[in-house]
Write an enzyme that holds these catalytic residues in place. Structure first.
Site, PDB file in Angstrom:
ATOM      1  N   ARG A  61      73.113  32.780  16.993  1.00 22.26           N
ATOM      2  CA  ARG A  61      73.376  31.778  17.707  1.00 22.26           C
ATOM      3  C   ARG A  61      74.729  30.984  17.389  1.00 22.26           C
ATOM      4  O   ARG A  61      75.322  30.745  18.161  1.00 22.26           O
ATOM      5  CB  ARG A  61      72.651  30.483  18.104  1.00 22.26           C
ATOM      6  CG  ARG A  61      71.053  30.775  18.629  1.00 22.26           C
ATOM      7  CD  ARG A  61      70.023  29.637  18.392  1.00 22.26           C
ATOM      8  NE  ARG A  61      69.874  29.392  17.095  1.00 22.26           N
ATOM      9  CZ  ARG A  61      69.251  28.358  16.667  1.00 22.26           C
ATOM     10  NH1 ARG A  61      68.995  27.305  17.645  1.00 22.26           N
ATOM     11  NH2 ARG A  61      69.014  28.020  15.305  1.00 22.26           N
ATOM     12  N   GLN A  95      86.393   4.073  12.249  1.00 28.31           N
ATOM     13  CA  GLN A  95      86.931   4.785  13.585  1.00 28.31           C
ATOM     14  C   GLN A  95      87.120   6.320  13.331  1.00 28.31           C
ATOM     15  O   GLN A  95      87.729   6.705  12.545  1.00 28.31           O
ATOM     16  CB  GLN A  95      88.507   4.067  13.812  1.00 28.31           C
ATOM     17  CG  GLN A  95      89.246   4.398  15.036  1.00 28.31           C
ATOM     18  CD  GLN A  95      90.694   3.645  15.238  1.00 28.31           C
ATOM     19  OE1 GLN A  95      90.656   2.490  14.680  1.00 28.31           O
ATOM     20  NE2 GLN A  95      91.433   4.379  15.569  1.00 28.31           N
ATOM     21  N   ASP A  96      86.884   6.871  14.379  1.00 24.08           N
ATOM     22  CA  ASP A  96      86.817   8.380  14.357  1.00 24.08           C
ATOM     23  C   ASP A  96      87.886   8.595  15.582  1.00 24.08           C
ATOM     24  O   ASP A  96      87.894   8.097  16.789  1.00 24.08           O
ATOM     25  CB  ASP A  96      85.679   9.096  14.864  1.00 24.08           C
ATOM     26  CG  ASP A  96      84.862   9.053  13.851  1.00 24.08           C
ATOM     27  OD1 ASP A  96      84.982   8.639  12.722  1.00 24.08           O
ATOM     28  OD2 ASP A  96      83.458   9.552  13.990  1.00 24.08           O
ATOM     29  N   ARG A  99     102.384  17.652  12.859  1.00 26.73           N
ATOM     30  CA  ARG A  99     102.307  16.387  13.052  1.00 26.73           C
ATOM     31  C   ARG A  99     102.118  15.833  11.659  1.00 26.73           C
ATOM     32  O   ARG A  99     101.570  16.173  11.017  1.00 26.73           O
ATOM     33  CB  ARG A  99     100.745  15.975  13.578  1.00 26.73           C
ATOM     34  CG  ARG A  99     100.360  16.536  15.222  1.00 26.73           C
ATOM     35  CD  ARG A  99      99.319  16.007  15.584  1.00 26.73           C
ATOM     36  NE  ARG A  99      99.045  16.885  17.021  1.00 26.73           N
ATOM     37  CZ  ARG A  99      98.829  16.075  17.832  1.00 26.73           C
ATOM     38  NH1 ARG A  99      99.337  14.729  18.036  1.00 26.73           N
ATOM     39  NH2 ARG A  99      98.690  16.685  19.117  1.00 26.73           N
ATOM     40  N   HIS A 133     102.637  11.334   7.859  1.00 30.31           N
ATOM     41  CA  HIS A 133     102.512  10.022   8.195  1.00 30.31           C
ATOM     42  C   HIS A 133     101.603   9.349   7.209  1.00 30.31           C
ATOM     43  O   HIS A 133     100.956  10.024   6.524  1.00 30.31           O
ATOM     44  CB  HIS A 133     101.642  10.021   9.589  1.00 30.31           C
ATOM     45  CG  HIS A 133     102.233  10.688  10.667  1.00 30.31           C
ATOM     46  ND1 HIS A 133     101.565  11.314  11.776  1.00 30.31           N
ATOM     47  CD2 HIS A 133     103.491  10.644  11.169  1.00 30.31           C
ATOM     48  CE1 HIS A 133     102.181  11.886  12.421  1.00 30.31           C
ATOM     49  NE2 HIS A 133     103.464  11.629  12.290  1.00 30.31           N
ATOM     50  N   LYS A 154      91.310   8.279   4.600  1.00 28.00           N
ATOM     51  CA  LYS A 154      90.984   9.113   5.918  1.00 28.00           C
ATOM     52  C   LYS A 154      90.085  10.302   5.349  1.00 28.00           C
ATOM     53  O   LYS A 154      90.415  10.878   4.622  1.00 28.00           O
ATOM     54  CB  LYS A 154      91.890   9.380   6.866  1.00 28.00           C
ATOM     55  CG  LYS A 154      93.138  10.092   6.367  1.00 28.00           C
ATOM     56  CD  LYS A 154      94.242  10.311   7.264  1.00 28.00           C
ATOM     57  CE  LYS A 154      95.524   9.937   7.345  1.00 28.00           C
ATOM     58  NZ  LYS A 154      96.397  10.056   8.086  1.00 28.00           N
ATOM     59  N   HIS A 206     100.242  12.200   4.796  1.00 26.90           N
ATOM     60  CA  HIS A 206      99.570  13.138   5.585  1.00 26.90           C
ATOM     61  C   HIS A 206     100.146  13.837   6.863  1.00 26.90           C
ATOM     62  O   HIS A 206     101.053  13.182   7.517  1.00 26.90           O
ATOM     63  CB  HIS A 206      98.068  12.742   6.114  1.00 26.90           C
ATOM     64  CG  HIS A 206      97.310  13.876   6.562  1.00 26.90           C
ATOM     65  ND1 HIS A 206      96.891  13.638   7.814  1.00 26.90           N
ATOM     66  CD2 HIS A 206      96.487  15.092   6.305  1.00 26.90           C
ATOM     67  CE1 HIS A 206      96.175  14.839   8.361  1.00 26.90           C
ATOM     68  NE2 HIS A 206      96.065  15.627   6.964  1.00 26.90           N
ATOM     69  N   TYR A 255      89.600  12.897  12.663  1.00 30.10           N
ATOM     70  CA  TYR A 255      90.037  11.964  11.597  1.00 30.10           C
ATOM     71  C   TYR A 255      88.997  10.777  11.575  1.00 30.10           C
ATOM     72  O   TYR A 255      88.522  10.574  12.741  1.00 30.10           O
ATOM     73  CB  TYR A 255      91.257  11.118  11.944  1.00 30.10           C
ATOM     74  CG  TYR A 255      92.535  12.190  12.471  1.00 30.10           C
ATOM     75  CD1 TYR A 255      93.345  12.576  11.405  1.00 30.10           C
ATOM     76  CD2 TYR A 255      92.531  12.623  13.724  1.00 30.10           C
ATOM     77  CE1 TYR A 255      94.497  13.204  11.760  1.00 30.10           C
ATOM     78  CE2 TYR A 255      93.394  13.317  14.057  1.00 30.10           C
ATOM     79  CZ  TYR A 255      94.447  13.679  13.024  1.00 30.10           C
ATOM     80  OH  TYR A 255      95.735  14.486  13.566  1.00 30.10           O
ATOM     81  N   ASP A 269     108.362  11.885  14.697  1.00 32.92           N
ATOM     82  CA  ASP A 269     108.389  12.896  13.609  1.00 32.92           C
ATOM     83  C   ASP A 269     109.681  13.518  13.345  1.00 32.92           C
ATOM     84  O   ASP A 269     110.353  13.857  12.157  1.00 32.92           O
ATOM     85  CB  ASP A 269     107.206  13.835  13.687  1.00 32.92           C
ATOM     86  CG  ASP A 269     105.972  13.224  13.552  1.00 32.92           C
ATOM     87  OD1 ASP A 269     105.955  11.981  12.999  1.00 32.92           O
ATOM     88  OD2 ASP A 269     104.880  14.080  13.877  1.00 32.92           O
TER      89      ASP A 269
END
Length: 183
Positions: A24, A48-49, A60, A63, A72, A119, A132, A168
């Site tokens: 599967r 927080q997600d 990205r 930061h 994180k 990151h 995250y 950025d």
């Protein structure tokens, strides 16, 4: 799930799940409070997600957060990303080290990034979803961005950048960020 310390970045860890695969597909645990706790981290600290979806070549970062910073857990839940961590904690024995990783939806490995580290990542597949889990609410006033192409960092981004945010693209160099931070 096993935890492995990242030698290049003090306090960073890779959490590698043990997938169960059959006809599967697969199933695996991507977060285990006991494993998180076993390396001295508080699993309840993550409040927080978030998730981002990027297309191939999107970059990205880099930061980080000012003030108390932000720890994180980062995981590529679908596709593949080239992930970068820069240690900017002046008291750290790995200060200014750069570590790179390939994270993928196939392995579901999670990277723990300590507060005080920058990151960023680049999507390597046509679609890459990145999850995250952070340890404090996001406050845009604390956002700090460092130029992804800073020659001092010499991050070996694997693909040409196809898209990047204006923030950025206009980010200052590491030297400028550190000068502002110290001043």
């Amino acid at each position: 799930m096993k935890a492995t310390e990242v030698p290049a970045i003090t306090g960073a860890y890779l959490f590698e799940p043990t997938p169960y695969a059959d006809e599967r597909g697969f199933f695996c645990r991507t977060f285990d409070a006991d494993v998180i706790r076993s390396v001295g981290l508080d699993p309840d600290a993550f409040i927080q997600d978030s998730v981002s979806r990027s297309v191939r070549g999107v970059l990205r970062g880099l930061h980080l957060r000012s003030g108390a910073g932000e720890a994180k857990l980062v995981r590529c839940s679908y596709g593949r990303i080239f992930d970068v961590v820069v240690d900017l904690r002046q008291e750290s024995p790995t200060y200014r080290n750069v570590a790179t990783f390939e994270l993928s939806g196939d392995t579901q490995v999670t990277l723990y990034i300590p507060a005080g580290c920058a990151h960023g990542f680049q999507a390597l597949t046509e679609t890459a979803d990145t999850s995250y889990r952070i340890d404090r609410p996001h406050d845009p006033a604390e956002d700090v961005t460092i130029a992804f192409d800073d020659p001092e960092l010499a991050v070996p981004w694997p693909l040409p950048v196809t898209s990047i945010s204006q923030r950025d693209r206009e980010a200052p160099s590491l030297a400028e960020v550190l000068k502002h931070k110290e001043g």
